[in-house]
Design a protein around this motif. Structure first.
Motif, PDB file in Angstrom:
ATOM      1  N   CYS A 102       0.818  -1.223   0.000  1.00 38.11           N
ATOM      2  CA  CYS A 102       0.000   0.000   0.000  1.00 38.11           C
ATOM      3  C   CYS A 102       0.851   1.272   0.000  1.00 38.11           C
ATOM      4  N   ILE A 103       1.839   1.327   0.869  1.00 41.16           N
ATOM      5  CA  ILE A 103       2.687   2.520   0.933  1.00 41.16           C
ATOM      6  C   ILE A 103       3.508   2.634  -0.355  1.00 41.16           C
ATOM      7  N   GLY A 104       4.016   1.498  -0.824  1.00 36.66           N
ATOM      8  CA  GLY A 104       4.764   1.506  -2.085  1.00 36.66           C
ATOM      9  C   GLY A 104       3.918   1.991  -3.251  1.00 36.66           C
ATOM     10  N   ARG A 105       2.689   1.520  -3.317  1.00 34.19           N
ATOM     11  CA  ARG A 105       1.779   1.938  -4.384  1.00 34.19           C
ATOM     12  C   ARG A 105       1.459   3.425  -4.257  1.00 34.19           C
ATOM     13  N   ALA A 106       1.234   3.894  -3.037  1.00 33.64           N
ATOM     14  CA  ALA A 106       0.934   5.318  -2.828  1.00 33.64           C
ATOM     15  C   ALA A 106       2.108   6.185  -3.260  1.00 33.64           C
ATOM     16  N   ALA A 107       3.320   5.720  -3.012  1.00 33.59           N
ATOM     17  CA  ALA A 107       4.500   6.478  -3.440  1.00 33.59           C
ATOM     18  C   ALA A 107       4.543   6.585  -4.956  1.00 33.59           C
ATOM     19  N   GLN A 108       4.230   5.500  -5.630  1.00 36.89           N
ATOM     20  CA  GLN A 108       4.220   5.516  -7.098  1.00 36.89           C
ATOM     21  C   GLN A 108       3.120   6.406  -7.650  1.00 36.89           C
ATOM     22  N   GLU A 109       1.981   6.445  -6.938  1.00 34.90           N
ATOM     23  CA  GLU A 109       0.834   7.226  -7.412  1.00 34.90           C
ATOM     24  C   GLU A 109       0.878   8.672  -6.944  1.00 34.90           C
ATOM     25  N   GLY A 110       1.831   9.020  -6.092  1.00 31.57           N
ATOM     26  CA  GLY A 110       1.987  10.401  -5.667  1.00 31.57           C
ATOM     27  C   GLY A 110       1.134  10.835  -4.495  1.00 31.57           C
ATOM     28  N   ASN A 111       0.530   9.903  -3.779  1.00 34.72           N
ATOM     29  CA  ASN A 111      -0.267  10.283  -2.604  1.00 34.72           C
ATOM     30  C   ASN A 111       0.303   9.669  -1.326  1.00 34.72           C
TER      31      ASN A 111
END
Length: 128
Positions: A102-111
């Motif tokens: 989740c945190i990794g995905r949020a970093a990629q998505e900019g949030n």
């Protein structure tokens, strides 16, 4: 828990177990009331968590039986400590999963800022 499997569908055929998305029955806001996000976790990860929680659930029922049978208090306390440890291990798995997925995905998505804020709020409630 009420016995329903809210984390994943364990009955999926092997060909569909690689990865899926799931949405909770309510918006997943990590308790802060801010943005929601879908979760994507492997079936293996979900199965591992659900299996551990099922074993813990059975262990708690066993402790209840011990109390009903007037088992000596030190024995009951020992079993309660075992359940606490098992819950802590499940929490660690959930946290690891959240950090990597989740945190990794949020970093990629900019949030990432929202995710970090939500994680901190959850940890404030979780940690003593």
């Amino acid at each position: 828990m009420n016995g329903s499997n809210r984390l994943g569908k364990e009955s999926l055929p092997t060909s569909q177990q690689a990865e899926h998305s799931h949405h909770h029955d309510t918006d997943h806001t990590h308790g802060t009331g801010e943005s929601t996000h879908p979760h994507f976790h492997s079936e293996e990860s979900l199965r591992r968590i659900v299996n551990r929680l099922s074993r813990i659930e059975g262990h708690v029922r066993g402790i209840k039986t011990m109390v009903q049978q007037s088992t000596p208090c030190p024995d009951v306390l020992l079993q309660i400590a075992a359940v606490r440890g098992a819950l802590d291990r499940v929490a660690r798995i959930v946290l690891d999963e959240h950090l990597t997925e989740c945190i990794g995905r949020a970093a990629q998505e900019g949030n990432i800022d929202v995710e970090i804020k939500q994680l901190k709020a959850a940890l404030d409630r979780f940690l003593p």
